[in-house]
Design an enzyme around this catalytic site. Structure first.
Site, PDB file in Angstrom:
ATOM      1  N   GLY A  52      52.481  45.363 107.791  1.00 27.39           N
ATOM      2  CA  GLY A  52      51.519  44.932 108.800  1.00 27.39           C
ATOM      3  C   GLY A  52      51.195  46.044 109.789  1.00 27.39           C
ATOM      4  N   ASP A  98      53.619  37.788 115.885  1.00 26.85           N
ATOM      5  CA  ASP A  98      53.278  36.362 115.832  1.00 26.85           C
ATOM      6  C   ASP A  98      54.174  35.516 114.937  1.00 26.85           C
ATOM      7  OD1 ASP A  98      51.250  36.647 117.613  1.00 26.85           O
ATOM      8  OD2 ASP A  98      49.609  36.268 116.196  1.00 26.85           O
ATOM      9  N   GLU A 132      36.696  30.593 124.881  1.00 29.60           N
ATOM     10  CA  GLU A 132      35.915  31.830 124.869  1.00 29.60           C
ATOM     11  C   GLU A 132      34.734  31.719 123.905  1.00 29.60           C
ATOM     12  OE1 GLU A 132      39.202  35.004 126.457  1.00 29.60           O
ATOM     13  OE2 GLU A 132      38.965  34.893 124.304  1.00 29.60           O
ATOM     14  N   GLY A 146      49.240  45.609 112.425  1.00 25.42           N
ATOM     15  CA  GLY A 146      48.683  44.959 113.621  1.00 25.42           C
ATOM     16  C   GLY A 146      49.345  45.540 114.861  1.00 25.42           C
ATOM     17  N   ALA A 169      49.269  39.631 122.072  1.00 24.54           N
ATOM     18  CA  ALA A 169      49.345  41.037 121.704  1.00 24.54           C
ATOM     19  C   ALA A 169      50.424  41.803 122.482  1.00 24.54           C
ATOM     20  CB  ALA A 169      47.971  41.676 121.890  1.00 24.54           C
TER      21      ALA A 169
HETATM   22  C1  FAD Z   1      40.711  34.898 118.008  1.00 19.13           C
HETATM   23  C2  FAD Z   1      41.959  35.430 118.636  1.00 19.13           C
HETATM   24  C3  FAD Z   1      41.959  35.750 119.983  1.00 19.13           C
HETATM   25  C4  FAD Z   1      43.097  36.253 120.598  1.00 19.13           C
HETATM   26  N1  FAD Z   1      43.053  36.591 121.920  1.00 19.13           N
HETATM   27  C5  FAD Z   1      44.128  37.166 122.498  1.00 19.13           C
HETATM   28  C6  FAD Z   1      44.061  37.620 123.846  1.00 19.13           C
HETATM   29  O1  FAD Z   1      43.046  37.482 124.522  1.00 19.13           O
HETATM   30  N2  FAD Z   1      45.168  38.228 124.361  1.00 19.13           N
HETATM   31  C7  FAD Z   1      46.312  38.421 123.633  1.00 19.13           C
HETATM   32  O2  FAD Z   1      47.263  39.008 124.127  1.00 19.13           O
HETATM   33  N3  FAD Z   1      46.407  37.977 122.362  1.00 19.13           N
HETATM   34  C8  FAD Z   1      45.345  37.365 121.774  1.00 19.13           C
HETATM   35  N4  FAD Z   1      45.420  36.933 120.473  1.00 19.13           N
HETATM   36  C9  FAD Z   1      46.702  37.008 119.772  1.00 19.13           C
HETATM   37  C10 FAD Z   1      47.014  38.416 119.275  1.00 19.13           C
HETATM   38  O3  FAD Z   1      45.906  38.945 118.598  1.00 19.13           O
HETATM   39  C11 FAD Z   1      48.239  38.346 118.394  1.00 19.13           C
HETATM   40  O4  FAD Z   1      49.307  37.842 119.144  1.00 19.13           O
HETATM   41  C12 FAD Z   1      48.602  39.708 117.822  1.00 19.13           C
HETATM   42  O5  FAD Z   1      47.560  40.195 117.005  1.00 19.13           O
HETATM   43  C13 FAD Z   1      49.900  39.626 117.028  1.00 19.13           C
HETATM   44  O6  FAD Z   1      50.207  40.881 116.532  1.00 19.13           O
HETATM   45  P1  FAD Z   1      50.975  41.035 115.155  1.00 19.13           P
HETATM   46  O7  FAD Z   1      51.241  42.494 114.974  1.00 19.13           O
HETATM   47  O8  FAD Z   1      52.090  40.078 115.075  1.00 19.13           O
HETATM   48  O9  FAD Z   1      49.953  40.531 114.047  1.00 19.13           O
HETATM   49  P2  FAD Z   1      48.468  41.037 113.700  1.00 19.13           P
HETATM   50  O10 FAD Z   1      47.874  41.814 114.808  1.00 19.13           O
HETATM   51  O11 FAD Z   1      47.766  39.819 113.220  1.00 19.13           O
HETATM   52  O12 FAD Z   1      48.725  42.028 112.503  1.00 19.13           O
HETATM   53  C14 FAD Z   1      49.244  41.617 111.271  1.00 19.13           C
HETATM   54  C15 FAD Z   1      48.820  42.623 110.226  1.00 19.13           C
HETATM   55  O13 FAD Z   1      49.480  42.315 109.035  1.00 19.13           O
HETATM   56  C16 FAD Z   1      48.592  42.470 107.947  1.00 19.13           C
HETATM   57  N5  FAD Z   1      49.067  41.609 106.872  1.00 19.13           N
HETATM   58  C17 FAD Z   1      49.130  40.263 106.860  1.00 19.13           C
HETATM   59  N6  FAD Z   1      49.657  39.821 105.710  1.00 19.13           N
HETATM   60  C18 FAD Z   1      49.928  40.927 104.975  1.00 19.13           C
HETATM   61  C19 FAD Z   1      50.485  41.123 103.680  1.00 19.13           C
HETATM   62  N7  FAD Z   1      50.871  40.091 102.922  1.00 19.13           N
HETATM   63  N8  FAD Z   1      50.614  42.388 103.233  1.00 19.13           N
HETATM   64  C20 FAD Z   1      50.226  43.433 103.990  1.00 19.13           C
HETATM   65  N9  FAD Z   1      49.688  43.302 105.225  1.00 19.13           N
HETATM   66  C21 FAD Z   1      49.559  42.068 105.714  1.00 19.13           C
HETATM   67  C22 FAD Z   1      47.258  42.030 108.518  1.00 19.13           C
HETATM   68  O14 FAD Z   1      46.188  42.580 107.776  1.00 19.13           O
HETATM   69  C23 FAD Z   1      47.328  42.582 109.936  1.00 19.13           C
HETATM   70  O15 FAD Z   1      46.779  43.865 110.036  1.00 19.13           O
HETATM   71  C24 FAD Z   1      44.289  36.434 119.836  1.00 19.13           C
HETATM   72  C25 FAD Z   1      44.296  36.111 118.480  1.00 19.13           C
HETATM   73  C26 FAD Z   1      43.142  35.615 117.879  1.00 19.13           C
HETATM   74  C27 FAD Z   1      43.152  35.274 116.407  1.00 19.13           C
END
Ligand code: FAD
Length: 428
Positions: free
Chosen positions: A12, A303, A173, A14, A319
């Site tokens: 990931g 997440d 939003e 992200g 985030a």
């Molecule tokens: C519409 C929306 C609005 C939001 N607004 C806010 C906000 O205003 N403020 C805030 O703080 N947070 C906000 N969030 C939440 C925030 O975006 C998440 O908490 C954050 O992105 C989590 O980070 P992460 O690294 O856990 O996952 P992510 O950022 O989702 O990254 C996960 C990554 O894993 C990759 N992945 C998934 N499955 C696989 C797989 N099987 N193999 C390889 N790669 C994979 C994906 O492609 C992605 O790039 C929002 C979320 C959404 C959906």
């Protein structure tokens, strides 16, 4: 003999995965492989602006390869991981490749969750990826085009109804931005329909929208949305979602050609591979250091984590929490030695904010609660500085400034439109 570098696999790119890789960049003790199923890091907090035609997709995404170009010890691969073998210490990709690791960081985020009603996915539009955002934009803009063509009042009414399920920040939003779009930006663009008559209906099952905020902020958000023309329906439980129709607990129904699901998320299904207990949303509670119980070499971040701070407060799925977890794991790995005691993760809450149409927002940080224009300015500043990469920041800022001044967002082109007759996207 020099010791071979520690093989670290990060799933990931992200917020969590990217932060972890960046913090370990060019540390020769680690050979890092970062795998993502897409080639870009996505700034999800601005997805709703892509969905409502204010920003183009590339404005809020950046190539992971490009971000990590100077990290010589990081190999970026685009593959979708389909299985993890915790005993054999390897992960398998859709490409058929097997990735062995010494340590693993699972940071694959979340997906749209339907509270056990996965069949509703076929009739709703989620908002989790760039493709989702573009799909919402395509659907709503195409529905307006079809309404302009239609001579049937009932069909027109359905095409001009957008139902958003979920009164959290994403739903609020989206609702505010759609209201802005049809009242301001598209106002004089159509001749047969009045875009201001687009019904935007925000549906929330509980008493308040923006429940995590103070009650007066929640009320403020509701009043602002209603001023923008959004119909806010609190205490309204959806019992069934059918094609273009919502059924409610009180026996009533609503016809809407666009139904957006912003009501919940579930952890990435890869958590099921780890063989440890999960909550209803598939999230795992890790050890305090973020490792998986029974597997000190596997870490969880972002997440897909369900945990509380030492003070008992739930760590939210946002985030900053993901970034802090990624940084914590990197720090811990750097300091790791045979006798080290691993530190516990502690989330530092810097507050939260939600935008309610142009010029208005609510913000809560510790004891400070702001609402209105000042909160909107704070939101704007924080989101721009948070975006990854200067090129993106500048282009997003300029794009926004232009759209703000002239009420005229440019991202309105419908790519791969649904056919006029059926409303379905044709296969290419
Ligand atoms: C519409 C929306 C609005 C939001 N607004 C806010 C906000 O205003 N403020 C805030 O703080 N947070 C906000 N969030 C939440 C925030 O975006 C998440 O908490 C954050 O992105 C989590 O980070 P992460 O690294 O856990 O996952 P992510 O950022 O989702 O990254 C996960 C990554 O894993 C990759 N992945 C998934 N499955 C696989 C797989 N099987 N193999 C390889 N790669 C994979 C994906 O492609 C992605 O790039 C929002 C979320 C959404 C959906």
């Amino acid at each position: 003999m020099p010791t071979p570098p520690h093989q670290l696999l990060i799933i990931g790119g992200g917020f969590a995965g990217l932060e972890c890789a960046s913090k370990l960049a060019n540390d020769e003790r680690f050979a890092i492989t970062l795998i993502d199923r897409t080639n870009h890091h996505l700034f999800q907090p601005l997805l709703y602006q892509v969905a409502t035609a204010s920003l183009a997709g590339p404005d809020i995404a950046r190539s992971i390869r490009q971000i990590l170009a100077d990290a010589k010890n990081v190999t970026v691969l685009m593959d979708e991981i389909t299985a993890i073998d915790p005993t054999g210490k390897s992960a398998t990709g859709l490409s058929g490749s097997v990735y062995a690791y010494d340590s693993l960081v699972l940071a694959a985020g979340a997906r749209t969750g339907y509270f056990g009603h996965d069949e509703w996915a076929a009739h709703t539009l989620g908002l989790k990826s760039l493709a989702d955002a573009q799909n919402i934009r395509r659907t709503v803009l195409s529905n307006l085009e079809r309404a302009e063509l239609s001579t049937d009042p009932a069909e027109r009414a359905k095409l001009m109804t957008v139902a958003i399920i979920g009164g959290g920040p994403t739903g609020v939003e989206l609702a505010g931005a759609f209201a802005d779009l049809v009242h301001r930006s598209l106002k004089s663009n159509f001749r047969r329909i009045d875009t201001a008559k687009l019904r935007v209906i925000l549906i929330e099952g509980s008493e308040l929208i923006l429940e995590a905020y103070e009650p007066d902020q929640s009320l403020y958000a509701r009043q602002r949305l209603e001023k923008l023309g959004v119909e806010v329906r609190n205490n309204t439980r959806v019992t069934c979602v059918r094609e273009g129709v919502l059924d409610f607990k009180d026996g009533s129904s609503l016809e809407a050609a666009a139904i957006i699901w912003a009501a919940g998320i579930a952890a990435n299904p890869l958590t099921a591979c780890l063989g440890v207990p999960m909550d209803r949303g598939g999230r795992i509670t890790p050890n305090p250091d973020l490792s998986v119980p029974g597997h000190p070499e596997i870490f969880l971040a972002g997440d897909l984590v369900s945990m509380k701070n030492p003070d008992g407060k739930i760590v939210p799925g946002v985030a900053p929490a993901a970034v802090q977890m990624g940084a914590h794991i990197a720090k811990l790995l750097k300091a790791e030695g045979p006798a080290t005691v691993r530190p516990s993760f502690h989330y530092h809450d810097k507050g939260m904010m939600a935008i309610i149409g142009k010029n208005y927002a609510v913000m809560k940080s510790g004891n400070i609660c702001l609402q209105g224009f000042i909160a909107w300015l704070a939101w704007l500043f924080i989101h721009i500085t948070f975006l990854v990469g200067f090129r993106n920041k500048l282009s997003v800022l300029l794009g926004w400034a232009y759209a703000y001044i002239v009420n005229n967002p440019e991202a309105r082109i419908i790519v791969n439109p649904p056919t006029v007759a059926t409303g379905k996207v044709p296969l290419t």
